[in-house]
Design a protein around this motif. Structure first.
Motif, short mmCIF file in Angstrom:
data_model
loop_
_atom_site.label_atom_id
_atom_site.label_comp_id
_atom_site.label_asym_id
_atom_site.label_seq_id
_atom_site.Cartn_x
_atom_site.Cartn_y
_atom_site.Cartn_z
N ASP A 24 0.85 -1.18 0.00
CA ASP A 24 0.00 0.00 0.00
C ASP A 24 0.90 1.25 0.00
O ASP A 24 2.13 1.14 0.09
CB ASP A 24 -0.97 -0.01 1.18
N ALA A 25 0.29 2.41 -0.11
CA ALA A 25 1.05 3.65 -0.25
C ALA A 25 1.98 3.90 0.93
O ALA A 25 3.14 4.31 0.75
CB ALA A 25 0.10 4.82 -0.46
N ASP A 26 1.50 3.69 2.15
CA ASP A 26 2.33 3.92 3.33
C ASP A 26 3.52 2.97 3.39
O ASP A 26 4.64 3.38 3.69
CB ASP A 26 1.50 3.79 4.61
N TYR A 28 4.89 1.41 0.88
CA TYR A 28 5.82 1.76 -0.20
C TYR A 28 6.65 2.98 0.20
O TYR A 28 7.87 3.01 -0.02
CB TYR A 28 5.10 2.03 -1.52
N PRO A 87 2.15 1.70 -5.66
CA PRO A 87 0.75 2.04 -5.93
C PRO A 87 0.72 3.30 -6.80
O PRO A 87 1.67 4.10 -6.78
CB PRO A 87 0.17 2.30 -4.54
N PRO A 88 -0.32 3.49 -7.59
CA PRO A 88 -0.36 4.62 -8.52
C PRO A 88 -0.05 5.97 -7.88
O PRO A 88 0.62 6.81 -8.48
CB PRO A 88 -1.79 4.58 -9.08
N GLU A 89 -0.51 6.17 -6.65
CA GLU A 89 -0.28 7.46 -6.00
C GLU A 89 1.18 7.66 -5.58
O GLU A 89 1.57 8.75 -5.17
CB GLU A 89 -1.21 7.65 -4.80
N GLN A 90 1.99 6.62 -5.73
CA GLN A 90 3.41 6.72 -5.38
C GLN A 90 4.31 6.69 -6.62
O GLN A 90 5.52 6.55 -6.51
CB GLN A 90 3.80 5.58 -4.42
N ASP A 91 3.73 6.85 -7.80
CA ASP A 91 4.54 6.83 -9.03
C ASP A 91 5.61 7.91 -9.05
O ASP A 91 6.74 7.67 -9.47
CB ASP A 91 3.65 6.95 -10.28
N SER A 94 8.37 6.87 -6.78
CA SER A 94 9.10 5.77 -7.42
C SER A 94 10.04 6.29 -8.50
O SER A 94 11.21 5.90 -8.55
CB SER A 94 8.11 4.77 -8.03
#
Length: 145
Positions: A24-26, A28, A87-91, A94
């Motif tokens: 999940d975002a957290d 990641y 996750p998409p919100e972390q692109d 990344s």
């Protein structure tokens, strides 16, 4: 029969654990912060080694050995983060982490080559580049967690 069943279960477990993680975002963000923290540490280590070597306060063989360790640690951290599916919100995290980790790998390689060749004139330029990169890594690390 039991031995075959145990071998089959073991094989299934091994192959199923090879699937890339999708945190999940957290989670990641925490993984990115950890990898970036490793990079900060290794960049600072190499920076210090170059300064010590330039001033004659450390023997070259010790620096060469530590440079290899630093490169290996950075590679493992980079590969660990790269094996995750962000996750998409972390692109954006990344992408930026990947760029900075790649840059760190290149700079550590540049430092190793300069030390190996005895190119002392290059040390100060590399130290300056490591300082700049270290600051950017720290900033991204702080924002990732």
């Amino acid at each position: 029969m039991r031995l075959r069943l145990a071998a089959l279960v073991g094989a299934l477990f091994i192959t199923s654990s090879c699937v890339a993680a999708s945190p999940d975002a957290d989670t990641y963000g925490d993984a990115a912060a950890s990898s970036l923290g490793t990079a900060v540490s290794e960049v600072a280590t190499v920076r210090t080694l170059l300064e010590l070597l330039d001033s004659g306060d450390i023997p070259r063989p010790a620096v060469v050995a530590q440079l290899r360790y630093s490169e290996d640690a950075l590679t493992k951290a980079s590969q660990g983060l790269g094996s995750l599916n962000p996750p998409p919100e972390q692109d954006a995290l990344s992408d930026e982490s990947g760029r900075l980790l790649d840059e760190a790998g290149s700079l550590l390689q540049e430092a190793r080559i300069a030390v190996h060749r005895g190119e002392k004139a290059e040390y100060r330029t590399i130290v300056k580049d490591l300082d700049d990169l270290g600051a950017r890594l720290e900033k991204l690390e702080a924002s990732a967690s």
